[in-house]
Design an enzyme around this catalytic site. Sequence first.
Site, PDB file in Angstrom:
ATOM      1  N   HIS A 117      81.000  35.513  40.166  1.00 42.72           N
ATOM      2  CA  HIS A 117      81.844  36.698  40.343  1.00 42.72           C
ATOM      3  C   HIS A 117      81.573  37.693  39.211  1.00 42.72           C
ATOM      4  O   HIS A 117      82.435  37.987  38.402  1.00 42.72           O
ATOM      5  CB  HIS A 117      83.316  36.303  40.401  1.00 42.72           C
ATOM      6  CG  HIS A 117      83.625  35.322  41.498  1.00 42.72           C
ATOM      7  ND1 HIS A 117      83.330  33.990  41.409  1.00 42.72           N
ATOM      8  CD2 HIS A 117      84.179  35.495  42.725  1.00 42.72           C
ATOM      9  CE1 HIS A 117      83.703  33.373  42.524  1.00 42.72           C
ATOM     10  NE2 HIS A 117      84.215  34.268  43.336  1.00 42.72           N
ATOM     11  N   HIS A 131      91.300  35.887  52.570  1.00 35.14           N
ATOM     12  CA  HIS A 131      91.846  36.688  51.470  1.00 35.14           C
ATOM     13  C   HIS A 131      91.153  38.037  51.394  1.00 35.14           C
ATOM     14  O   HIS A 131      90.008  38.179  51.797  1.00 35.14           O
ATOM     15  CB  HIS A 131      91.799  35.975  50.117  1.00 35.14           C
ATOM     16  CG  HIS A 131      90.438  35.716  49.510  1.00 35.14           C
ATOM     17  ND1 HIS A 131      89.409  35.093  50.176  1.00 35.14           N
ATOM     18  CD2 HIS A 131      89.961  35.984  48.269  1.00 35.14           C
ATOM     19  CE1 HIS A 131      88.360  34.976  49.360  1.00 35.14           C
ATOM     20  NE2 HIS A 131      88.667  35.518  48.207  1.00 35.14           N
ATOM     21  N   GLU A 178      83.133  34.754  51.962  1.00 35.17           N
ATOM     22  CA  GLU A 178      82.665  33.597  51.166  1.00 35.17           C
ATOM     23  C   GLU A 178      82.547  32.335  52.023  1.00 35.17           C
ATOM     24  O   GLU A 178      81.814  31.412  51.676  1.00 35.17           O
ATOM     25  CB  GLU A 178      83.667  33.285  50.041  1.00 35.17           C
ATOM     26  CG  GLU A 178      83.743  34.322  48.940  1.00 35.17           C
ATOM     27  CD  GLU A 178      84.711  33.913  47.830  1.00 35.17           C
ATOM     28  OE1 GLU A 178      85.605  33.094  48.081  1.00 35.17           O
ATOM     29  OE2 GLU A 178      84.553  34.422  46.714  1.00 35.17           O
TER      30      GLU A 178
HETATM   31 FE   LIG Z   1      85.085  33.614  45.159  1.00 36.04          FE
END
Ligand SMILES: [Fe+2]
Lengths: 278, 116
Positions: free
Chosen positions: A59, A194, A241
């Site tokens: 990230h 998310h 993801e």
């Molecule tokens: Fe992630």
Amino acid sequence: MGKIVGGIGLSHVPSVGPAYDRGKQQDPAWKPLFDAYIPVREWLAKLKPDVAIVVYNDHVADFPFARYPTFALGAADSYAIADEGFGTRPLPEVSGDADFSIHLCEQLIQDEFDLTVCQEMGVEHGFLVPMNLCFPSTASGWPVKSVPLQINVVQHPLPTARRCFKLGQALRRAVESYEEKVKVVILGTGGMSHQLQGKRFGFMNEKFDQWFMDELERNPEGLAGISHQKIMEEAGAEAVELIMWLTMRGALSKKAKRVHRHYYAPMTTGMGLITFED
Amino acid sequence: MGQPLKPIPDTSIFDLRLSRRGRRLNKMCEALCSPAEREAFKRDEEAFMTRFSLTEDEKKLIRTRDFKGLIEAGMNIYAMLKIGSATGNSLYKMGAQMRGESYEEFLKTRNISGAV
Ligand SMILES: [Fe+2]
């Protein structure tokens, strides 16, 4: 000979790290998540894997956008704990298995997966949260060696879900062609639903997440045809993801059986967990 | 084959065009992965921004902690978490702002708001 003995799909929500480090395992808000991993660790203790292949994404900690690989495989005997911008967690350096990694690189590239090979690599929450939950470290280190496999799920264009699934199938062939006896567990991390930006921040979709786990178990070939667009529309932009779970699933045989399954969505991410024994 | 993503309401899609637009901003955030650079940012934000050649508009977005604006200007969400941390803004605080809510209002929309 190398053998894949199990696969785990699991979320890698960053807030799990500090919650773990601050001893919130019994906190009512966190307990359902941490408790779900107790039987998983008991199961892993019986499987006794030597190596964990961890499919995760960085990230913006160790991989800058200046040069951003689509697939990057670690080939080192140790991996540093990366600083993501909030300091490093108090965890021991991750132990790798360079010989096994080199074998995987040779086989995968021969198999037309043109990976970026990393002889130095720092790992952050995408890798550490799942490892910490499944294979907690002690002061003397981690109970298994690791091979980190980093996938671009952040800067579009991303690899397709199908490509990630095929990478898993190639990984299985590569593991099985290893001459030494090594038992491997593969972790596919990230998701589930998310979204962390825009006005749709905090969006979750439990129905999608449960469907995804159903399909992952019963119809992985079909699920591999899912588009980024569908995942992002129905489960939030960052849910994409989930394509990394397909790499894990692709590495399992047709006879793999689902063992555990859990879902908990307290704040902004559907935290899923599913395990398969192979 | 090679179909570009279709826009999704209230969502930013971080693709190469957006990443290129946010190049300076993201490069600055990447530097914050070093403790020394975090100190430098906290010591003198203006000098730090100048060092990374931010435009005046970009500087304004940082000064006003306009997280919605930063995402639109091409800052990646994971890069923004580093700015958030350096300025005392958690993910959930930034999220509340992007939703146009107060932090307290946002927490009320969660299933179990104790899991922070
Ligand atoms: Fe992630």
